[in-house]
Design a protein around this motif. Sequence first.
Motif, PDB file in Angstrom:
ATOM      1  N   ASN A  76      24.542  43.709  41.275  1.00  0.00           N
ATOM      2  CA  ASN A  76      23.928  43.407  39.973  1.00  0.00           C
ATOM      3  C   ASN A  76      24.903  42.755  38.991  1.00  0.00           C
ATOM      4  N   VAL A  77      25.817  41.938  39.514  1.00  0.00           N
ATOM      5  CA  VAL A  77      26.770  41.258  38.631  1.00  0.00           C
ATOM      6  C   VAL A  77      26.729  39.729  38.817  1.00  0.00           C
ATOM      7  N   PHE A  78      25.749  39.244  39.580  1.00  0.00           N
ATOM      8  CA  PHE A  78      25.684  37.799  39.825  1.00  0.00           C
ATOM      9  C   PHE A  78      25.424  37.037  38.526  1.00  0.00           C
ATOM     10  N   SER A  79      24.503  37.523  37.703  1.00  0.00           N
ATOM     11  CA  SER A  79      24.213  36.856  36.423  1.00  0.00           C
ATOM     12  C   SER A  79      25.439  36.865  35.522  1.00  0.00           C
ATOM     13  N   ALA A  80      26.139  38.008  35.494  1.00  0.00           N
ATOM     14  CA  ALA A  80      27.354  38.103  34.675  1.00  0.00           C
ATOM     15  C   ALA A  80      28.420  37.143  35.170  1.00  0.00           C
ATOM     16  N   PHE A  81      28.528  36.992  36.489  1.00  0.00           N
ATOM     17  CA  PHE A  81      29.496  36.053  37.056  1.00  0.00           C
ATOM     18  C   PHE A  81      29.159  34.619  36.666  1.00  0.00           C
ATOM     19  N   LYS A 112      36.330  38.839  35.535  1.00  0.00           N
ATOM     20  CA  LYS A 112      35.646  39.182  34.280  1.00  0.00           C
ATOM     21  C   LYS A 112      34.312  39.870  34.543  1.00  0.00           C
ATOM     22  N   ALA A 113      33.561  39.385  35.535  1.00  0.00           N
ATOM     23  CA  ALA A 113      32.217  39.923  35.803  1.00  0.00           C
ATOM     24  C   ALA A 113      32.259  41.285  36.492  1.00  0.00           C
ATOM     25  N   THR A 114      33.268  41.484  37.342  1.00  0.00           N
ATOM     26  CA  THR A 114      33.314  42.718  38.143  1.00  0.00           C
ATOM     27  C   THR A 114      34.314  43.744  37.620  1.00  0.00           C
ATOM     28  N   GLY A 115      35.192  43.308  36.719  1.00  0.00           N
ATOM     29  CA  GLY A 115      36.214  44.229  36.227  1.00  0.00           C
ATOM     30  C   GLY A 115      37.382  44.366  37.179  1.00  0.00           C
ATOM     31  N   ALA A 116      37.446  43.494  38.181  1.00  0.00           N
ATOM     32  CA  ALA A 116      38.535  43.552  39.159  1.00  0.00           C
ATOM     33  C   ALA A 116      39.822  43.011  38.551  1.00  0.00           C
ATOM     34  N   ASP A 117      40.927  43.396  39.133  1.00  0.00           N
ATOM     35  CA  ASP A 117      42.218  42.890  38.699  1.00  0.00           C
ATOM     36  C   ASP A 117      42.326  41.409  39.047  1.00  0.00           C
ATOM     37  N   ALA A 118      42.959  40.635  38.187  1.00  0.00           N
ATOM     38  CA  ALA A 118      43.066  39.190  38.393  1.00  0.00           C
ATOM     39  C   ALA A 118      43.773  38.857  39.702  1.00  0.00           C
ATOM     40  N   SER A 119      44.780  39.627  40.060  1.00  0.00           N
ATOM     41  CA  SER A 119      45.500  39.370  41.316  1.00  0.00           C
ATOM     42  C   SER A 119      44.610  39.635  42.527  1.00  0.00           C
ATOM     43  N   GLU A 120      43.720  40.626  42.404  1.00  0.00           N
ATOM     44  CA  GLU A 120      42.782  40.941  43.482  1.00  0.00           C
ATOM     45  C   GLU A 120      41.746  39.831  43.643  1.00  0.00           C
ATOM     46  N   ALA A 121      41.383  39.202  42.532  1.00  0.00           N
ATOM     47  CA  ALA A 121      40.350  38.164  42.558  1.00  0.00           C
ATOM     48  C   ALA A 121      40.876  36.825  43.061  1.00  0.00           C
ATOM     49  N   ALA A 122      42.175  36.638  43.053  1.00  0.00           N
ATOM     50  CA  ALA A 122      42.749  35.353  43.473  1.00  0.00           C
ATOM     51  C   ALA A 122      42.369  35.043  44.925  1.00  0.00           C
ATOM     52  N   GLY A 123      41.882  33.831  45.127  1.00  0.00           N
ATOM     53  CA  GLY A 123      41.520  33.395  46.480  1.00  0.00           C
ATOM     54  C   GLY A 123      40.353  34.153  47.073  1.00  0.00           C
ATOM     55  N   ILE A 124      39.433  34.615  46.221  1.00  0.00           N
ATOM     56  CA  ILE A 124      38.313  35.445  46.701  1.00  0.00           C
ATOM     57  C   ILE A 124      37.445  34.698  47.707  1.00  0.00           C
ATOM     58  N   LEU A 125      37.178  33.414  47.465  1.00  0.00           N
ATOM     59  CA  LEU A 125      36.326  32.659  48.391  1.00  0.00           C
ATOM     60  C   LEU A 125      37.047  32.354  49.704  1.00  0.00           C
ATOM     61  N   THR A 126      38.371  32.206  49.635  1.00  0.00           N
ATOM     62  CA  THR A 126      39.142  31.999  50.859  1.00  0.00           C
ATOM     63  C   THR A 126      39.033  33.224  51.760  1.00  0.00           C
ATOM     64  N   LYS A 127      39.022  34.400  51.151  1.00  0.00           N
ATOM     65  CA  LYS A 127      38.859  35.640  51.910  1.00  0.00           C
ATOM     66  C   LYS A 127      37.474  35.698  52.543  1.00  0.00           C
ATOM     67  N   TYR A 128      36.467  35.298  51.775  1.00  0.00           N
ATOM     68  CA  TYR A 128      35.110  35.291  52.308  1.00  0.00           C
ATOM     69  C   TYR A 128      34.988  34.314  53.469  1.00  0.00           C
TER      70      TYR A 128
END
Length: 325
Positions: free
Chosen positions: A149-154, A186-202
């Motif tokens: 439920n965070v897609f809209s926020a993203f 910003k949308a998930t509250g995750a740490d910025a370092s954790e979010a880096a390269g998120i799509l590469t991980k996917y």
Amino acid sequence: DDASLRTELEEYVITGEIGKRLGEFLDAYNNYSTANGVWISGFFGSGKSHLLKMLALILENQQVEGAGAADIFLAKLTDEPMLAGALRKAVAIPSKSILFNIDQKADVISKDQIDALLSVFQKVFDEACGYYGKQAHIAQFERDLDSRNVFSAFREAYQAIAGKPWERGREQALLEGSNIANAYAKATGADASEAAGILTKYRSDYKVSIEDFADKVKAYIDAQGKDFRLNFFVDEVGQYIADNVKLMTNLQTIAESLNTKCRGRAWIIVTAQQDMNAVIGDMNERQENDFSKIQARFANRMPLNSADVAEVIQKRLLKKTELGV
């Protein structure tokens, strides 16, 4: 466009043969037993693709210029009460139609790729859900955000950070890495370092399988309501799979998995120039045993012939008024 669709629906001629085949299909659709596949066959000009399109419109009862497609179609059946009743019963089942030409939707260069057929089904399904069908891992990223439920926020965060809508940004995902990471954080509250390269991980973690696809379809159907159905209308599947044994087997496995998971709530209606028996008959004895399952899965057959063209022309001319002529 709607104007053309309305004209197409109003002018579609239900010949004697098409009426018979339509009745057989509706009987199977309304009284599901075990087969969730329909094989519409006929040579060029027999009207199989046109019939497929009409079925996709009327089963979903798509609104066309303020009128339901099924209502427009039912006006033709005033002299066919049994067929009209079967159609009303089918339309009363809430459903969504996904209509596509499989060759046009295929992104793969070679049909020899093991997941060539599944990739097309996954693509059109993702697009129907509102996700990015061209890149399956991005669609999965969006689906996961949606499930939390965070897609809209993203999307809002991405718009604010990147200055453009996510629908444009995802097409340039390789260039938008930092914006995507910041919006995700910003949308998930995750740490910025954790979010880096998120799509590469996917991308690295994403795997496609027929079972996973069937699970996603089931989850979508369950979210829509108890009796909801999702129907795939696939044009020219016979031409696409041709003599490719692997693609034929994959088609059977997709239909079977959808049937096992969804229990008649996900149908696959396809068109092919050859009827099912001719396709199977071209295989050798070992392959024929391999394909015994696909015959059972696509037990609902709708063979058409080109003789209908003459009947269509006659009916259209005979129904012309003096003004129309």
